[in-house]
Design a protein around this motif. Structure first.
Motif, mmCIF file in Angstrom:
data_model
loop_
_atom_site.group_PDB
_atom_site.id
_atom_site.type_symbol
_atom_site.label_atom_id
_atom_site.label_comp_id
_atom_site.label_asym_id
_atom_site.label_seq_id
_atom_site.Cartn_x
_atom_site.Cartn_y
_atom_site.Cartn_z
ATOM 1 N N TYR A 146 157.354 14.949 89.078
ATOM 2 C CA TYR A 146 156.706 14.714 90.370
ATOM 3 C C TYR A 146 157.177 13.383 90.919
ATOM 4 O O TYR A 146 157.411 12.440 90.161
ATOM 5 C CB TYR A 146 155.178 14.661 90.215
ATOM 6 C CG TYR A 146 154.597 15.856 89.508
ATOM 7 C CD1 TYR A 146 154.177 16.964 90.215
ATOM 8 C CD2 TYR A 146 154.474 15.878 88.119
ATOM 9 C CE1 TYR A 146 153.652 18.070 89.568
ATOM 10 C CE2 TYR A 146 153.952 16.980 87.462
ATOM 11 C CZ TYR A 146 153.546 18.068 88.187
ATOM 12 O OH TYR A 146 153.029 19.160 87.548
ATOM 13 N N SER A 147 157.254 13.287 92.220
ATOM 14 C CA SER A 147 157.542 12.003 92.856
ATOM 15 C C SER A 147 156.216 11.287 93.095
ATOM 16 O O SER A 147 155.134 11.895 93.069
ATOM 17 C CB SER A 147 158.269 12.220 94.182
ATOM 18 O OG SER A 147 157.387 12.762 95.149
ATOM 19 N N ILE A 148 156.306 10.008 93.374
ATOM 20 C CA ILE A 148 155.094 9.230 93.640
ATOM 21 C C ILE A 148 154.388 9.752 94.889
ATOM 22 O O ILE A 148 153.163 9.833 94.933
ATOM 23 C CB ILE A 148 155.412 7.716 93.743
ATOM 24 C CG1 ILE A 148 154.119 6.894 93.722
ATOM 25 C CG2 ILE A 148 156.272 7.411 94.960
ATOM 26 C CD1 ILE A 148 154.345 5.400 93.537
ATOM 27 N N GLU A 188 154.456 12.852 96.023
ATOM 28 C CA GLU A 188 153.819 14.136 95.705
ATOM 29 C C GLU A 188 152.463 13.915 95.039
ATOM 30 O O GLU A 188 151.472 14.573 95.385
ATOM 31 C CB GLU A 188 154.712 14.965 94.784
ATOM 32 C CG GLU A 188 155.928 15.548 95.454
ATOM 33 C CD GLU A 188 156.879 16.211 94.471
ATOM 34 O OE1 GLU A 188 157.520 17.196 94.884
ATOM 35 O OE2 GLU A 188 157.002 15.764 93.302
ATOM 36 N N LEU A 189 152.417 12.996 94.077
ATOM 37 C CA LEU A 189 151.151 12.722 93.388
ATOM 38 C C LEU A 189 150.138 12.094 94.341
ATOM 39 O O LEU A 189 148.956 12.453 94.313
ATOM 40 C CB LEU A 189 151.386 11.821 92.180
ATOM 41 C CG LEU A 189 152.110 12.458 91.011
ATOM 42 C CD1 LEU A 189 152.327 11.443 89.894
ATOM 43 C CD2 LEU A 189 151.360 13.671 90.481
ATOM 44 N N ALA A 190 150.595 11.173 95.158
ATOM 45 C CA ALA A 190 149.691 10.534 96.113
ATOM 46 C C ALA A 190 149.075 11.581 97.042
ATOM 47 O O ALA A 190 147.860 11.572 97.286
ATOM 48 C CB ALA A 190 150.440 9.470 96.914
ATOM 49 N N ARG A 191 149.890 12.468 97.530
ATOM 50 C CA ARG A 191 149.418 13.529 98.431
ATOM 51 C C ARG A 191 148.451 14.465 97.704
ATOM 52 O O ARG A 191 147.386 14.802 98.213
ATOM 53 C CB ARG A 191 150.628 14.300 98.964
ATOM 54 C CG ARG A 191 150.381 15.124 100.170
ATOM 55 C CD ARG A 191 151.631 15.713 100.821
ATOM 56 N NE ARG A 191 152.779 15.935 99.947
ATOM 57 C CZ ARG A 191 153.868 15.147 99.891
ATOM 58 N NH1 ARG A 191 153.964 14.089 100.662
ATOM 59 N NH2 ARG A 191 154.865 15.427 99.077
ATOM 60 N N GLU A 201 159.212 7.640 84.308
ATOM 61 C CA GLU A 201 160.617 7.335 84.042
ATOM 62 C C GLU A 201 161.200 6.730 85.304
ATOM 63 O O GLU A 201 160.665 6.913 86.397
ATOM 64 C CB GLU A 201 161.381 8.619 83.704
ATOM 65 C CG GLU A 201 161.020 9.244 82.385
ATOM 66 C CD GLU A 201 161.826 10.506 82.122
ATOM 67 O OE1 GLU A 201 162.855 10.723 82.789
ATOM 68 O OE2 GLU A 201 161.411 11.268 81.249
ATOM 69 N N ARG A 202 162.300 6.051 85.162
ATOM 70 C CA ARG A 202 163.004 5.495 86.325
ATOM 71 C C ARG A 202 164.378 6.136 86.407
ATOM 72 O O ARG A 202 165.074 6.264 85.413
ATOM 73 C CB ARG A 202 163.183 3.987 86.179
ATOM 74 C CG ARG A 202 161.905 3.212 86.184
ATOM 75 C CD ARG A 202 161.499 2.925 87.577
ATOM 76 N NE ARG A 202 160.319 2.061 87.566
ATOM 77 C CZ ARG A 202 159.853 1.492 88.620
ATOM 78 N NH1 ARG A 202 160.440 1.672 89.772
ATOM 79 N NH2 ARG A 202 158.789 0.750 88.559
ATOM 80 N N ARG A 203 164.718 6.547 87.594
ATOM 81 C CA ARG A 203 166.075 7.017 87.889
ATOM 82 C C ARG A 203 166.559 6.165 89.048
ATOM 83 O O ARG A 203 166.250 6.454 90.204
ATOM 84 C CB ARG A 203 166.093 8.494 88.244
ATOM 85 C CG ARG A 203 165.722 9.364 87.071
ATOM 86 C CD ARG A 203 165.984 10.822 87.335
ATOM 87 N NE ARG A 203 165.419 11.597 86.230
ATOM 88 C CZ ARG A 203 164.841 12.763 86.362
ATOM 89 N NH1 ARG A 203 164.752 13.326 87.546
ATOM 90 N NH2 ARG A 203 164.362 13.399 85.319
ATOM 91 N N GLY A 204 167.230 5.084 88.716
ATOM 92 C CA GLY A 204 167.590 4.110 89.735
ATOM 93 C C GLY A 204 166.327 3.454 90.238
ATOM 94 O O GLY A 204 165.545 2.920 89.460
ATOM 95 N N TYR A 263 157.650 11.096 87.627
ATOM 96 C CA TYR A 263 156.429 11.295 86.853
ATOM 97 C C TYR A 263 156.466 12.629 86.134
ATOM 98 O O TYR A 263 156.824 13.645 86.718
ATOM 99 C CB TYR A 263 155.204 11.232 87.770
ATOM 100 C CG TYR A 263 155.054 9.890 88.426
ATOM 101 C CD1 TYR A 263 154.305 8.896 87.820
ATOM 102 C CD2 TYR A 263 155.690 9.607 89.620
ATOM 103 C CE1 TYR A 263 154.182 7.653 88.410
ATOM 104 C CE2 TYR A 263 155.578 8.369 90.225
ATOM 105 C CZ TYR A 263 154.828 7.395 89.603
ATOM 106 O OH TYR A 263 154.715 6.160 90.191
ATOM 107 N N ARG A 264 156.061 12.614 84.881
ATOM 108 C CA ARG A 264 156.011 13.817 84.057
ATOM 109 C C ARG A 264 154.628 14.471 84.193
ATOM 110 O O ARG A 264 153.687 13.849 84.686
ATOM 111 C CB ARG A 264 156.241 13.460 82.587
ATOM 112 C CG ARG A 264 157.571 12.775 82.326
ATOM 113 C CD ARG A 264 157.510 12.051 81.027
ATOM 114 N NE ARG A 264 156.350 11.136 81.151
ATOM 115 C CZ ARG A 264 156.019 10.208 80.304
ATOM 116 N NH1 ARG A 264 156.703 10.035 79.227
ATOM 117 N NH2 ARG A 264 154.986 9.429 80.481
#
Length: 130
Positions: free
Chosen positions: A9-11, A13-16, A37-40, A45-46
């Motif tokens: 999940y992106s930040i 997506e979770l916020a929404r 995790e960080r990708r760049g 988010y898992r």
């Protein structure tokens, strides 16, 4: 372990999904409650992070501090049936219930004092008009 797009999940997506701000999520990260995790520059988010976030927000609605929520969440032990975690949760709920009942008694006492002060003020006003 690397996550795929299907299980991450992106930040935003979770916020929404949870109706909170991305800043709130970053705050929980800073407190060590979730660890994406960080990708760049991108946070990924898992599902475990999503569940932890859901539990943190549930704890907040129940009036638990972040430390209390962390303590309970960190006790997760499916191999042990989560008995210790569930017992701790019940203890925290009982303590919160007692605290709220005491606050309720204090509020009722204060309301009675306000009612008394109101009655005295009205009586004094009535004496002034008589």
């Amino acid at each position: 372990m690397s996550t795929t797009a299907a299980d991450s999940y992106s930040i935003s997506e979770l916020a929404r999904e949870f109706g909170i701000t991305t800043r709130t999520i970053r705050f929980y990260e800073d407190k060590g409650l979730i660890s994406p995790e960080r990708r760049g520059q991108t946070r990924v988010y898992r599902p475990e992070d999503r569940v932890r976030l859901k539990l943190i927000l549930r704890g907040k609605r129940l009036g638990f501090s972040l430390d209390e929520s962390r303590e309970i969440i960190d006790m997760y032990d499916p191999a042990g049936g989560n008995v210790e975690q569930l017992n701790r949760l019940l203890d925290r709920i009982d303590a919160k219930r007692q605290q709220l009942r005491q606050q309720q008694r204090d509020i009722e006492k204060m309301l009675a004092q306000l009612d008394d002060a109101t009655a005295r003020a009205r009586a004094a006003l009535k004496e002034q008009s008589d």
